[in-house]
Scaffold this active site. Structure first.
Site, PDB file in Angstrom:
ATOM      1  N   ASP A   1     -11.756   1.919   3.057  1.00 49.91           N
ATOM      2  CA  ASP A   1     -12.074   0.496   2.918  1.00 49.91           C
ATOM      3  C   ASP A   1     -13.547   0.285   2.574  1.00 49.91           C
ATOM      4  O   ASP A   1     -13.925  -0.778   2.096  1.00 49.91           O
ATOM      5  CB  ASP A   1     -11.817  -0.220   4.259  1.00 49.91           C
TER       6      ASP A   1
ATOM      7  N   GLN B   1      -5.499  -2.048   9.173  1.00 44.65           N
ATOM      8  CA  GLN B   1      -5.269  -3.359   8.569  1.00 44.65           C
ATOM      9  C   GLN B   1      -5.898  -4.464   9.419  1.00 44.65           C
ATOM     10  O   GLN B   1      -5.683  -4.516  10.629  1.00 44.65           O
ATOM     11  CB  GLN B   1      -3.751  -3.574   8.415  1.00 44.65           C
TER      12      GLN B   1
ATOM     13  N   LYS C   1       0.844  -1.207   0.000  1.00 41.54           N
ATOM     14  CA  LYS C   1       0.000   0.000   0.000  1.00 41.54           C
ATOM     15  C   LYS C   1       0.871   1.246   0.000  1.00 41.54           C
ATOM     16  O   LYS C   1       0.586   2.216  -0.706  1.00 41.54           O
ATOM     17  CB  LYS C   1      -0.957  -0.016   1.197  1.00 41.54           C
TER      18      LYS C   1
HETATM   19  N1  GUN Z   1      -6.751  -7.282   5.320  1.00 37.05           N
HETATM   20  C1  GUN Z   1      -6.785  -7.972   4.163  1.00 37.05           C
HETATM   21  N2  GUN Z   1      -7.417  -7.269   3.216  1.00 37.05           N
HETATM   22  C2  GUN Z   1      -7.789  -6.095   3.781  1.00 37.05           C
HETATM   23  C3  GUN Z   1      -8.472  -4.944   3.305  1.00 37.05           C
HETATM   24  O1  GUN Z   1      -8.890  -4.842   2.145  1.00 37.05           O
HETATM   25  N3  GUN Z   1      -8.648  -3.934   4.200  1.00 37.05           N
HETATM   26  C4  GUN Z   1      -8.222  -4.022   5.485  1.00 37.05           C
HETATM   27  N4  GUN Z   1      -8.455  -2.996   6.283  1.00 37.05           N
HETATM   28  N5  GUN Z   1      -7.595  -5.087   5.955  1.00 37.05           N
HETATM   29  C5  GUN Z   1      -7.381  -6.121   5.115  1.00 37.05           C
END
Ligand code: GUN
Length: 287
Positions: free
Chosen positions: A121, A98, A54
């Site tokens: 998200d 996350q 990211k």
């Molecule tokens: N963990 C795995 N995929 C994601 C996601 O798309 N967003 C978040 N916040 N955590 C994750």
């Protein structure tokens, strides 16, 4: 005839380039640089990789990224305080915590604390509600990525029978709402569905999001269907999707591979949502 392979890596790169072009405009017209905060609690290796990816995507499109790493034994109060602080920062337009969080933490409470207009998200109940009533400002990244793959691979969505296998809050349910907004006739199938094979065989658009390796077999795919495989399963033969790729590609018009299909799209859509969150801070006439 073997299916077209939908190149998620290329489509993701195209979207990131589109976002980068918009960021340049935002910077020159408004002096505004999108800022994404990523919060990582603990040391889960997979989460560390996701967070690193990211950060590099942010750098590529011209965003500022802010990483907050907290120890695995962080208290709920401490994490909530950080979220409140990020909600109030003007240089941060998107907040991503996350998941999964360590077991002592209540993730539902944390997600609820994120300011909905910074919830890149798309997991906050306010954003889920907006999606349900057709005001999809920030759709969850993975299902939004599936819809982009469908559109950019030339699938006809209007009036199509779309079957989504899997009913998770993160993929299945929002994918259904997004495809409904594209005028598909939508079915959500799941582990209790009767005659799953028959239901899948009716699908012009088949989205598999169950987390069971190769569960969708070739005989479950309609001739000419577009197949989107959200599954990423680690098996003895490496990473495989929820779809038996080799068998399904003999029937489908187009199909996503694993890896290289849906996977790269999630980050691209996160960049798109963060851009949108930044644009939303401008007065409507200036966007
Ligand atoms: N963990 C795995 N995929 C994601 C996601 O798309 N967003 C978040 N916040 N955590 C994750």
């Amino acid at each position: 005839m073997a299916a077209e392979i939908i190149d998620g890596k290329q489509i993701s790169a195209d979207i990131r380039a589109e976002v980068a072009a918009e960021v340049k405009k935002l910077k020159s017209k408004h002096g505004l640089t999108p800022g994404l905060a990523v919060v990582l609690v603990g040391e889960d290796p997979a989460s560390q990789v996701y967070v690193r990816n990211k950060e590099s995507a942010c750098a590529e499109v011209g965003f500022n990224s802010f990483k907050f790493e907290l120890p695995a034994d962080t208290s709920q109060e401490k994490l909530m305080d950080l979220v409140y602080e990020l909600n109030n920062r003007d240089d941060i337009h998107g907040i991503l915590v996350q998941l999964p969080l360590p077991s002592q933490l209540d993730s539902a409470e944390v997600l609820l604390a994120i300011e909905p207009n910074k919830d890149v998200d798309g997991f906050h109940p306010v954003n889920v509600g907006r999606l349900a009533v057709g005001q999809a400002t920030m759709p969850p990244c993975t299902p939004a990525g599936c819809v982009e793959l469908l559109k950019r691979s030339g699938a006809r969505l209007e009036g199509a029978n779309a079957v989504i296998v899997g009913r998770s809050n993160i993929v299945g349910k929002p994918a259904a709402l997004l495809l409904l907004a594209e005028n598909c006739t939508v079915t959500i199938a799941h582990s209790k569905t009767r005659d799953l094979a028959g239901v899948c065989r009716g699908a012009d658009v088949l989205v598999a999001a169950v987390g069971v390796p190769k569960m969708i077999t070739g005989d479950m795919v309609k001739e000419g269907a577009t197949v989107i495989d959200v599954g990423i399963n680690r098996t003895d033969e490496g990473l495989v999707g929820d779809v038996d790729f080799e068998a399904a590609r003999e029937k489908a018009r187009a199909i996503t591979p694993v890896p290289g299909g849906v996977g790269p799209m999630t980050i691209a859509m996160l960049m798109k949502n963060t851009l949108k969150a930044t644009q939303m801070t401008l007065p409507a006439q200036a966007r």
